[in-house]
Design a protein around this motif. Structure first.
Motif, mmCIF file in Angstrom:
data_model
loop_
_atom_site.group_PDB
_atom_site.id
_atom_site.type_symbol
_atom_site.label_atom_id
_atom_site.label_comp_id
_atom_site.label_asym_id
_atom_site.label_seq_id
_atom_site.Cartn_x
_atom_site.Cartn_y
_atom_site.Cartn_z
ATOM 1 N N GLN A 1 -2.013 11.004 -11.040
ATOM 2 C CA GLN A 1 -1.836 12.103 -12.334
ATOM 3 C C GLN A 1 -2.570 12.162 -13.925
ATOM 4 O O GLN A 1 -2.826 12.631 -14.693
ATOM 5 C CB GLN A 1 -0.424 10.809 -13.017
ATOM 6 C CG GLN A 1 1.006 10.573 -12.061
ATOM 7 C CD GLN A 1 1.576 9.997 -12.297
ATOM 8 O OE1 GLN A 1 2.131 10.531 -13.486
ATOM 9 N NE2 GLN A 1 3.191 9.115 -11.401
ATOM 10 N N GLN B 1 -1.865 7.600 -7.170
ATOM 11 C CA GLN B 1 -0.706 7.736 -7.779
ATOM 12 C C GLN B 1 -1.310 8.189 -9.237
ATOM 13 O O GLN B 1 -1.110 9.302 -9.381
ATOM 14 C CB GLN B 1 0.471 7.542 -7.791
ATOM 15 C CG GLN B 1 0.979 8.188 -6.085
ATOM 16 C CD GLN B 1 2.628 7.929 -5.704
ATOM 17 O OE1 GLN B 1 2.880 6.447 -6.592
ATOM 18 N NE2 GLN B 1 3.556 8.210 -4.628
ATOM 19 N N THR B 2 -1.736 6.895 -8.945
ATOM 20 C CA THR B 2 -2.625 6.370 -11.064
ATOM 21 C C THR B 2 -4.057 8.333 -10.892
ATOM 22 O O THR B 2 -3.363 8.415 -12.063
ATOM 23 C CB THR B 2 -2.692 5.283 -11.329
ATOM 24 O OG1 THR B 2 -1.206 4.487 -10.781
ATOM 25 C CG2 THR B 2 -2.662 5.199 -12.719
ATOM 26 N N LEU C 1 -1.281 3.312 -2.923
ATOM 27 C CA LEU C 1 -0.548 4.490 -2.717
ATOM 28 C C LEU C 1 -0.723 4.453 -4.259
ATOM 29 O O LEU C 1 -0.839 5.634 -5.116
ATOM 30 C CB LEU C 1 0.809 4.249 -2.364
ATOM 31 C CG LEU C 1 1.634 5.847 -2.100
ATOM 32 C CD1 LEU C 1 0.675 6.874 -2.165
ATOM 33 C CD2 LEU C 1 2.997 5.570 -1.585
ATOM 34 N N GLN C 2 0.159 3.745 -4.952
ATOM 35 C CA GLN C 2 0.165 3.434 -6.085
ATOM 36 C C GLN C 2 -1.013 3.639 -7.260
ATOM 37 O O GLN C 2 -1.564 4.509 -8.476
ATOM 38 C CB GLN C 2 0.479 2.351 -6.850
ATOM 39 C CG GLN C 2 1.645 1.657 -6.471
ATOM 40 C CD GLN C 2 2.403 0.367 -7.364
ATOM 41 O OE1 GLN C 2 2.187 -0.159 -7.711
ATOM 42 N NE2 GLN C 2 3.624 0.270 -7.175
ATOM 43 N N SER D 1 5.888 8.077 -13.177
ATOM 44 C CA SER D 1 5.996 9.559 -13.827
ATOM 45 C C SER D 1 5.708 9.705 -14.870
ATOM 46 O O SER D 1 6.310 10.320 -15.825
ATOM 47 C CB SER D 1 6.849 9.742 -12.698
ATOM 48 O OG SER D 1 6.281 11.845 -12.413
ATOM 49 N N ASN E 1 0.491 -1.274 -0.053
ATOM 50 C CA ASN E 1 0.103 0.641 -0.003
ATOM 51 C C ASN E 1 0.688 1.527 -0.190
ATOM 52 O O ASN E 1 0.341 2.577 -0.149
ATOM 53 C CB ASN E 1 -0.908 -0.076 0.939
ATOM 54 C CG ASN E 1 -2.428 -0.874 1.375
ATOM 55 O OD1 ASN E 1 -2.359 -1.067 -0.083
ATOM 56 N ND2 ASN E 1 -2.827 -1.841 2.342
ATOM 57 N N LEU E 2 1.938 0.698 0.354
ATOM 58 C CA LEU E 2 2.530 2.341 0.433
ATOM 59 C C LEU E 2 4.246 2.297 -0.453
ATOM 60 O O LEU E 2 4.407 3.055 -0.517
ATOM 61 C CB LEU E 2 3.722 2.164 1.866
ATOM 62 C CG LEU E 2 2.507 2.607 3.148
ATOM 63 C CD1 LEU E 2 3.656 2.248 4.573
ATOM 64 C CD2 LEU E 2 1.959 3.398 3.202
ATOM 65 N N ALA E 3 3.765 1.264 -1.486
ATOM 66 C CA ALA E 3 4.819 1.587 -2.788
ATOM 67 C C ALA E 3 4.797 2.483 -3.679
ATOM 68 O O ALA E 3 3.028 2.896 -3.556
ATOM 69 C CB ALA E 3 4.725 -0.008 -2.961
ATOM 70 N N SER E 4 5.709 3.217 -3.736
ATOM 71 C CA SER E 4 5.057 4.514 -5.459
ATOM 72 C C SER E 4 5.137 3.748 -5.851
ATOM 73 O O SER E 4 5.636 2.929 -6.848
ATOM 74 C CB SER E 4 6.378 5.445 -4.382
ATOM 75 O OG SER E 4 6.617 6.267 -5.438
ATOM 76 N N LEU E 5 4.675 4.532 -7.321
ATOM 77 C CA LEU E 5 4.213 4.221 -8.400
ATOM 78 C C LEU E 5 5.683 4.646 -9.441
ATOM 79 O O LEU E 5 6.240 5.272 -9.826
ATOM 80 C CB LEU E 5 2.635 4.762 -9.418
ATOM 81 C CG LEU E 5 2.624 4.421 -10.368
ATOM 82 C CD1 LEU E 5 1.624 2.889 -10.372
ATOM 83 C CD2 LEU E 5 1.789 5.844 -11.084
ATOM 84 N N PRO E 6 6.207 3.184 -9.695
ATOM 85 C CA PRO E 6 7.443 3.588 -10.522
ATOM 86 C C PRO E 6 7.324 4.382 -11.915
ATOM 87 O O PRO E 6 8.292 4.937 -12.633
ATOM 88 C CB PRO E 6 8.088 2.384 -10.833
ATOM 89 C CG PRO E 6 6.545 1.003 -11.065
ATOM 90 C CD PRO E 6 5.507 2.429 -10.155
#
Length: 259
Positions: A198, A194-195, A190-191, A91, A84-89
């Protein structure tokens, strides 16, 4: 074999003690009758104690299994939290910023009257205002030429901005496809968030392009409308000057074709 009186006494004593040894009152408990080594002097096997020991061992094993399951659950929770805390690779920020900068650069190349309030006020006070139909004739002609050139430049600027916005569509489509693919393969909250952010940024950049295209088109139309109004005012002024003969004018006879 000759038995002496002493031997007879020992035999009689043994016969008298045998019933006492075999009596039920003197027998040991049933669970203590199983000895190791073939006699009563070895290690004694107790079935009751053995069953209790087995039950205790089973309970201890069950507690250990419960602790192992709890540790596995906690480890899985940590794994889920890490996902859940993994950032989207991926950008899209750089591409979106480049797209917006290209549109801003096209807007910054506006010719003559740019997107500046002070410059617009100055131009309309001189070329498009009441002063456009006054002054010397050659000055009015020069103002008319300037207004026409400004209108042409406005339409050219609008076409450039529209071309730039259309050119950004391919990049926006590629970024949208990449973001949707990342969203479908997101491993955590989180990913996914973030998606979504974006995608909203991509939508905002497209709205900015659309706003720029509309602004450039409206600018060209406004400049052309102002030119038409100023040209009409100047035409009326020219007509008034042409019909105004002045105080010293007196009609004369004009001969044409030699008569």
């Amino acid at each position: 074999m000759t038995r002496t009186p002493h031997h007879r006494k020992l035999l009689a004593a043994s016969l008298l003690a045998l019933p006492i040894a075999l009596s039920p009152l003197a027998a040991p408990p049933a669970h203590a009758l199983f000895g190791l080594g073939g006699g009563f002097g070895g290690i004694v096997y107790d079935p009751t104690n053995h069953a209790e020991n087995l039950l205790t061992a089973a309970r201890a094993l069950e507690q250990i299994n419960n602790q192992i399951a709890q540790l596995q659950n906690e480890a899985q929770m940590l794994v889920n939290q890490a996902r859940n805390l993994a950032s989207l690779p991926h950008s899209s920020l750089a591409e979106l910023q480049a797209s917006v900068q290209r549109t801003q650069a096209l807007l910054g190349e506006a010719q003559r009257i740019a997107y500046d309030v002070g410059e617009i006020e100055s131009a309309f006070a001189g070329q498009y205002g009441t002063a456009a139909g006054t002054g010397r004739f050659d000055a009015m002609v020069g103002n008319a030429r300037e207004r026409w050139q400004t209108s042409v430049a406005g339409f050219e600027d609008a076409l450039k901005v529209q071309a730039g916005v259309v050119g950004n569509i391919d990049g926006a489509r590629a970024e949208m496809q990449a973001l949707v693919s990342r969203s479908q393969g997101a491993t955590g909250a989180l990913q996914a968030a973030q998606t979504g952010n974006q995608l909203l940024a991509l939508q905002s950049s497209q709205i900015a392009d659309l706003t720029a295209a509309i602004a450039a088109s409206n600018r060209a139309e406004a400049l052309e409308a102002a030119r038409a109004v100023s040209a009409e005012a100047q035409a009326r002024e020219n007509l008034d000057r042409f019909l105004d003969y002045g105080a010293g004018y007196s009609p004369t006879t004009v001969r044409m074709f030699g008569h």
